[in-house]
Scaffold this motif. Sequence first.
Motif, short mmCIF file in Angstrom:
data_model
loop_
_atom_site.label_atom_id
_atom_site.label_comp_id
_atom_site.label_asym_id
_atom_site.label_seq_id
_atom_site.Cartn_x
_atom_site.Cartn_y
_atom_site.Cartn_z
N ARG A 71 0.83 -1.21 0.00
CA ARG A 71 0.00 0.00 0.00
C ARG A 71 0.86 1.27 0.00
O ARG A 71 0.46 2.30 -0.54
N ALA A 72 2.06 1.17 0.58
CA ALA A 72 2.99 2.30 0.47
C ALA A 72 3.47 2.44 -0.97
O ALA A 72 3.55 3.55 -1.51
N LEU A 73 3.78 1.30 -1.61
CA LEU A 73 4.16 1.31 -3.03
C LEU A 73 3.03 1.91 -3.88
O LEU A 73 3.28 2.71 -4.79
N ARG A 74 1.81 1.52 -3.56
CA ARG A 74 0.64 2.00 -4.31
C ARG A 74 0.55 3.51 -4.25
O ARG A 74 0.29 4.18 -5.27
N LEU A 75 0.79 4.07 -3.07
CA LEU A 75 0.77 5.53 -2.93
C LEU A 75 1.93 6.16 -3.69
O LEU A 75 1.77 7.20 -4.34
N ALA A 76 3.11 5.52 -3.62
CA ALA A 76 4.28 6.07 -4.30
C ALA A 76 4.08 6.11 -5.81
O ALA A 76 4.56 7.03 -6.49
N ALA A 77 3.38 5.10 -6.34
CA ALA A 77 3.17 5.04 -7.79
C ALA A 77 2.05 5.96 -8.25
O ALA A 77 1.89 6.19 -9.45
N SER A 78 1.28 6.47 -7.30
CA SER A 78 0.16 7.34 -7.64
C SER A 78 0.64 8.78 -7.82
O SER A 78 1.52 9.25 -7.11
N SER A 79 0.04 9.46 -8.75
CA SER A 79 0.39 10.88 -8.97
C SER A 79 -0.41 11.79 -8.05
O SER A 79 -0.17 12.99 -8.00
N GLU A 80 -1.35 11.20 -7.30
CA GLU A 80 -2.23 12.02 -6.47
C GLU A 80 -1.72 12.19 -5.05
O GLU A 80 -2.00 13.18 -4.39
N ALA A 81 -0.98 11.22 -4.52
CA ALA A 81 -0.54 11.27 -3.13
C ALA A 81 0.62 12.24 -2.97
O ALA A 81 1.55 12.26 -3.77
N GLY A 82 0.59 13.03 -1.91
CA GLY A 82 1.66 13.96 -1.62
C GLY A 82 2.87 13.25 -1.06
O GLY A 82 2.79 12.14 -0.52
N ALA A 83 4.03 13.92 -1.13
CA ALA A 83 5.28 13.32 -0.68
C ALA A 83 5.23 12.95 0.80
O ALA A 83 5.70 11.88 1.20
N GLU A 84 4.63 13.80 1.62
CA GLU A 84 4.58 13.53 3.06
C GLU A 84 3.73 12.29 3.36
O GLU A 84 4.07 11.49 4.24
N VAL A 85 2.63 12.14 2.62
CA VAL A 85 1.76 10.98 2.82
C VAL A 85 2.50 9.70 2.45
O VAL A 85 2.45 8.69 3.18
N VAL A 86 3.22 9.74 1.33
CA VAL A 86 3.96 8.56 0.88
C VAL A 86 5.07 8.21 1.87
O VAL A 86 5.25 7.05 2.25
N GLU A 87 5.80 9.23 2.32
CA GLU A 87 6.88 8.98 3.28
C GLU A 87 6.34 8.39 4.57
O GLU A 87 6.94 7.45 5.14
N ALA A 88 5.21 8.91 5.04
CA ALA A 88 4.61 8.38 6.28
C ALA A 88 4.19 6.93 6.10
O ALA A 88 4.35 6.09 7.00
N ALA A 89 3.64 6.61 4.90
CA ALA A 89 3.22 5.23 4.63
C ALA A 89 4.43 4.29 4.65
O ALA A 89 4.35 3.17 5.19
N LEU A 146 12.08 6.80 -3.34
CA LEU A 146 11.27 8.02 -3.41
C LEU A 146 12.08 9.18 -3.99
O LEU A 146 11.56 9.99 -4.76
N ARG A 147 13.35 9.25 -3.62
CA ARG A 147 14.22 10.31 -4.15
C ARG A 147 14.45 10.10 -5.66
O ARG A 147 14.39 11.06 -6.44
N VAL A 148 14.71 8.86 -6.05
CA VAL A 148 14.98 8.58 -7.47
C VAL A 148 13.77 8.95 -8.32
O VAL A 148 13.92 9.54 -9.40
N ARG A 149 12.58 8.64 -7.85
CA ARG A 149 11.37 8.95 -8.63
C ARG A 149 11.17 10.46 -8.78
O ARG A 149 10.54 10.92 -9.72
N GLN A 150 11.70 11.21 -7.82
CA GLN A 150 11.60 12.67 -7.91
C GLN A 150 12.79 13.30 -8.64
O GLN A 150 12.90 14.51 -8.73
N GLY A 151 13.69 12.44 -9.16
CA GLY A 151 14.86 12.95 -9.86
C GLY A 151 15.91 13.54 -8.94
O GLY A 151 16.73 14.36 -9.36
N LEU A 152 15.92 13.12 -7.68
CA LEU A 152 16.84 13.66 -6.68
C LEU A 152 17.93 12.65 -6.36
O LEU A 152 17.71 11.44 -6.44
N PRO A 153 19.11 13.13 -5.96
CA PRO A 153 20.18 12.20 -5.57
C PRO A 153 19.89 11.60 -4.20
O PRO A 153 19.02 12.09 -3.47
#
Length: 652
Positions: free
Chosen positions: A491-509, A537-544
């Motif tokens: 379910r954390a992966l599901r949120l990470a793959a979604s374009s709707e969930a905010g970063a804080e929500v995904v990190e908390a999950a 999560l960083r890689v998906r955002q294009g961050l190191p």
Amino acid sequence: MGVLFGVLGPVTAWDGSGDVIALKGPKHRAVLARLIVARGRVVPVGRLVDDLWIDPPDDGVGAVRTFVAALRRALEPDRPPRTPSRLLVTEGPGYALRAGPDGVDAWRFEEVVGASRPAGALVERLDEALGWWRGPAYAEFADEGWARAERSRLGELRLRAVERKAEAKLDLGWAAEAVPDLDAHVTEHPWREDAWRLLALALYRTGRQRDALAVLRRARTLLAEQLGLDPGPALRRLEEDILHQADHAELGQDAAGRVWAEATAAYNRAVASGARARLESTVGILRDLAVTGGGGLEAAREQRTAAIAAAEELGDAELTARVIGAYDVPAIWTRSDDPRQAAEVVAAAERTLGGLAEGSDVLRARLLATVALESRGDRSGRGRAAALEAERIARGLDDPGLLAFALNGVYMQTFQRAGLAPERDEIGAELVGLSGRHGMVTFEVLGHLVRVQARSALGDFAGADRHADVADELAARHERPLVNVFTRWYRALRLAASSEAGAEVVEAAYEDAIARLDGAGMPGLESGLPALARLSLRVRQGLPPAQTDAHTDWGPYGPWVRPLVCLARGQTPEAVAALRRAPEPPRDLLFEAMWCLTAQAAIAVNDRDTMRRAHSELAPAAAELAGAGSGLITLGPVARYLADLSIALDRS
């Protein structure tokens, strides 16, 4: 002396003077108990809310913070205002209890039972430690799921302490003194075969041969009535020795007895529950114990190797095959929890295959399936060949249980290249159908989890959601706590793959999912995974990578993460060297993800050879999400990495 905590009975705390500390209401005690169960690890606030209430209130988080504040005032009354607590600390997304190794009675009890001491000192210490019990462990939380495994573990440890104390008395020649305690012990716990052995041995050593034989007859009757078991080899050998009036000092020290003594030592280290009867039945019990997770899973692994060693020492290939093959615990993760033990099991299975008589097809298939399951990440091809042969035999025998076991082996060996999620999805579908028709719940759950992984890899999250929901329902109905670890991660992966969930929500999950690993008993899953999840999560955002210090635990993923970490530090030469040293990623659930990390580093340092290899390896998975086949994390579409590689290669 600081604050001491007691859980060997109702949950209690004492101050430095030995006075009981008022802990207020039941929820305050529940928070404290839950943190003690975590053994110093952080428990996220959200996890505490879920554990405290079946139907959490709207302000559950605020209520937990109120309970924590009250506990801090009670436990550290002299702490100056606005100074952080040193005992009940805030860390990251939750709280942890920083009690010392002697700060909790259960931890001290565990140390006493597992320690090696001279017999006289051991009797004294165990007698003292058994006196610490004030009732059942975590007495007021008997119905709480989060306390169940720990209560079981401690209860089993208490029984083992009684038996260790009796063993020490026998070593000291105090057989008569050991008899009354052992008699009461077997009356209350008639399934404990080792206790019956000790009682009969104590009676015999006091010259009461007739009473010793009567005890063994009682054991035979009660084991048959309550467990449907025959006495194991240790009891049978003891009866023979008594009938032949063997020497008192040597009686009972047969080969199986020695192996089980070694297993007991391993058991004390793992501190987990289980029952000991004949070898085959023991493995069946350990199989059931393994699916409870936590200490049960760890103990099952420890005792399994002892059982195999005992069977091999007895020299019976068919018995050894049954002992090895009966441990058909479904496996969903492609990294072993204990590679050394896995190699030992494979070696024993291969030896036993060579000694089986013709016509032992069922045993042969079970051994082959075991080889396949324990050869995770195998590059030799033996694991896959064993899986396919086990499947062929099982289909020919029309044995649903055997086929489910074999299919698990085939699943574990379907990683020979990238892009095989559709094949694994078919295996999962067959497992679901087969197990549903024949009432094999654990394999049915496995099938749904396999399909969660496969549908995630293919980007079909609606389908993955359905399988995760069914897996959770089956797990709740049949008490399979480990399932929730995987579905929370999904379910954390599901949120990470979604374009709707905010970063804080995904990190908390993800932080909540990481907390679920605590005490799950799956080091092969846990090692390096928290850091890898945060990196994804960083890689998906294009961050190191943000975790660039030397102390970050990357576990087995280090070789493929290290080049990116060096680049994030500005150490390009070191990144080039790390990339050259990185081996080919293991062929497992994160095969594509590791190649995507490798591709990203290769592009950054313009390593054309590595770029070409990465493109070739990833091309079959062009339609999949990198890493999502794990059901845990994702680095995004493989197609994006292929496109970046193509552009970089054309540019070069």
